[in-house]
Design a protein around this motif. Sequence first.
Motif, PDB file in Angstrom:
ATOM      1  N   VAL A  39       0.828  -1.207   0.000  1.00  0.00           N
ATOM      2  CA  VAL A  39       0.000   0.000   0.000  1.00  0.00           C
ATOM      3  C   VAL A  39       0.861   1.254   0.000  1.00  0.00           C
ATOM      4  N   ASN A  40       0.243   2.340  -0.419  1.00  0.00           N
ATOM      5  CA  ASN A  40       0.859   3.667  -0.360  1.00  0.00           C
ATOM      6  C   ASN A  40       0.348   4.375   0.886  1.00  0.00           C
ATOM      7  N   ILE A  41       1.211   5.060   1.587  1.00  0.00           N
ATOM      8  CA  ILE A  41       0.822   5.756   2.818  1.00  0.00           C
ATOM      9  C   ILE A  41       1.176   7.228   2.720  1.00  0.00           C
ATOM     10  N   SER A  42       0.209   8.066   3.023  1.00  0.00           N
ATOM     11  CA  SER A  42       0.450   9.501   3.102  1.00  0.00           C
ATOM     12  C   SER A  42      -0.073  10.006   4.430  1.00  0.00           C
ATOM     13  N   THR A  43       0.528  11.072   4.916  1.00  0.00           N
ATOM     14  CA  THR A  43       0.119  11.635   6.204  1.00  0.00           C
ATOM     15  C   THR A  43      -0.189  13.113   6.048  1.00  0.00           C
ATOM     16  N   VAL A  44      -1.056  13.605   6.920  1.00  0.00           N
ATOM     17  CA  VAL A  44      -1.420  15.017   6.919  1.00  0.00           C
ATOM     18  C   VAL A  44      -1.229  15.560   8.320  1.00  0.00           C
ATOM     19  N   GLN A  45      -0.563  16.679   8.399  1.00  0.00           N
ATOM     20  CA  GLN A  45      -0.410  17.367   9.668  1.00  0.00           C
ATOM     21  C   GLN A  45      -1.153  18.689   9.597  1.00  0.00           C
ATOM     22  N   GLN A  46      -1.987  18.928  10.581  1.00  0.00           N
ATOM     23  CA  GLN A  46      -2.717  20.186  10.654  1.00  0.00           C
ATOM     24  C   GLN A  46      -1.913  21.167  11.481  1.00  0.00           C
ATOM     25  N   GLU A  47      -1.561  22.294  10.896  1.00  0.00           N
ATOM     26  CA  GLU A  47      -0.772  23.292  11.597  1.00  0.00           C
ATOM     27  C   GLU A  47      -1.448  24.657  11.506  1.00  0.00           C
ATOM     28  N   PRO A  48      -1.392  25.452  12.571  1.00  0.00           N
ATOM     29  CA  PRO A  48      -1.950  26.797  12.497  1.00  0.00           C
ATOM     30  C   PRO A  48      -1.219  27.610  11.449  1.00  0.00           C
ATOM     31  N   THR A  49      -1.964  28.354  10.660  1.00  0.00           N
ATOM     32  CA  THR A  49      -1.354  29.234   9.681  1.00  0.00           C
ATOM     33  C   THR A  49      -0.595  30.330  10.404  1.00  0.00           C
ATOM     34  N   GLN A  50       0.619  30.593   9.972  1.00  0.00           N
ATOM     35  CA  GLN A  50       1.434  31.621  10.605  1.00  0.00           C
ATOM     36  C   GLN A  50       1.682  32.758   9.624  1.00  0.00           C
ATOM     37  N   VAL A  51       1.603  33.971  10.109  1.00  0.00           N
ATOM     38  CA  VAL A  51       1.953  35.143   9.321  1.00  0.00           C
ATOM     39  C   VAL A  51       3.117  35.821  10.010  1.00  0.00           C
ATOM     40  N   ILE A 110       4.985   7.846   9.744  1.00  0.00           N
ATOM     41  CA  ILE A 110       3.736   8.357  10.323  1.00  0.00           C
ATOM     42  C   ILE A 110       3.951   9.209  11.573  1.00  0.00           C
ATOM     43  N   ALA A 111       5.195   9.493  11.906  1.00  0.00           N
ATOM     44  CA  ALA A 111       5.494  10.261  13.118  1.00  0.00           C
ATOM     45  C   ALA A 111       4.852  11.649  13.050  1.00  0.00           C
ATOM     46  N   ASP A 112       4.219  12.073  14.150  1.00  0.00           N
ATOM     47  CA  ASP A 112       3.608  13.402  14.286  1.00  0.00           C
ATOM     48  C   ASP A 112       2.449  13.641  13.312  1.00  0.00           C
ATOM     49  N   ALA A 113       1.875  12.575  12.775  1.00  0.00           N
ATOM     50  CA  ALA A 113       0.771  12.738  11.822  1.00  0.00           C
ATOM     51  C   ALA A 113      -0.550  12.936  12.555  1.00  0.00           C
ATOM     52  N   ASP A 114      -1.391  13.848  12.049  1.00  0.00           N
ATOM     53  CA  ASP A 114      -2.752  14.002  12.547  1.00  0.00           C
ATOM     54  C   ASP A 114      -3.697  13.039  11.835  1.00  0.00           C
TER      55      ASP A 114
END
Length: 466
Positions: A39-51, A110-114
């Motif tokens: 299988v293929n594995i992808s991860t998504v991390q949600q981060e606050p947008t920074q300006v 998968i480390a630190d993945a949401d």
Amino acid sequence: MKLVRATFSLVLFWLCVSSVHAALPEFKDLVKQASPAVVNISTVQQEPTQVQGIPDLQFPNDQQIPDIFKHFFRIPEGYGNSHKHKAPQSLGSGFIISEDGYILTNHHVIADADKVIVRLSDRRELEAKIIGSDKRSDVALLKIDANDLPVVKIGDSAKAEVGEWVLAIGSPFGFDHSVTAGIISATDRSLANETYVPFIQTDVAINPGNSGGPLFNLKGEVIGINSQIYTRSGGFMGLSFSIPMNVAMEVVDQLKVNGKVSRGWLGVIIQEVSRDLAESFGLDKPEGALVATVLPDSPAEEAGIREGDIIYSFNGHPIDRSGDLPHQVGRIPPETDATVGIVRGGKKKSLTVTIGLLPATGDVIKTSSKSKKALSNRLNIQLAELDDQLRERLGVTDGVVVRQVEEGAGAESGLMVGDVITMLNGKDISSIDDFTSVAKALPENKAVPMRIVRRGSPMFIPLKLK
């Protein structure tokens, strides 16, 4: 006659080509059989947008930033602490080990993945739950909600041999189900900072995205999880490393039950036995793990293991190199008795040790140097005593500090300014007088062991007086 010779040469060439062709493995059936379970594995991390330049404002109940603050700080429209964006996805590989959806991959994938997304060979995309992940072995266990899935066959990595053909399937750079092949270059390979995995080294082309994918033998069995590459360019350079499946499945068993991994702990700091050190300890050849430090209140201390002991076997398994010992100890469950074979004073003996639980963070031994000076002409080094302030700062209780190293036996042995000498030829060193007395009695043209502490790390070095 010429026609006969030409015909004979042609037949001989055809036989050679046929022989070479017959010796090469055929991977087509293996790939067809094994690919559906990769299988293929992808991860998504949600981060606050920074300006840039905007303070990190916090409001209760995840409320939007009030307009007055936006105007004052010139915050762009739509920016707020409840507004998040998707971080770039990381791509990796994995493989299905059970029909009900258990999947193996690397911890670093998968480390630190949401969120972890698994894409199957039939192009379905399912969100996976992280059952458990172990950083030390770089193994992670995932679970997707599905049934009747294709699975891989698990092989016995202990039977893997150098020179054996192997094949990898994965998603290098996001290219799904890419197949590469090669041979096993080495087994039980120890890597820096990776003390609990005896890696399988191969020359199979592994690139970013292959991480977590399976390594197959010619029987179609998974014998490893592709984990690391040695590279200076960022891509494949002929050195790839896989986690043996026997190690991975031991981790899986613990992750399923506890969600974490408990490892055995002996409580020693060890070093390699060089040829000169082997001579200084009276060994016929360099082998085993030399105990440089026995940590206080450790299983090793309770069992009677001493600094200067050479561990040559553990629970019946030979310890050829120092890197073999952590592999063996880590696989023993805590509170289990194990037999340790040591060489002490040139004689072999056996000790029984009750293995402890490996701490979450290792013990750190600190060191440095200072005090009044004295000179040992035999080694041509300048020494200093330890006072209470120095002992506390260095983290040592006894020894003498090297202040100056001139040309001579001390320099040839590798002594450096700042080293703390704690033992010489099996005798503890508490003062310069101790050192001078022991040094006077040292034989010529014969290597003897000297224990030092250098930049926080204890070690033995061989010393030979000429």
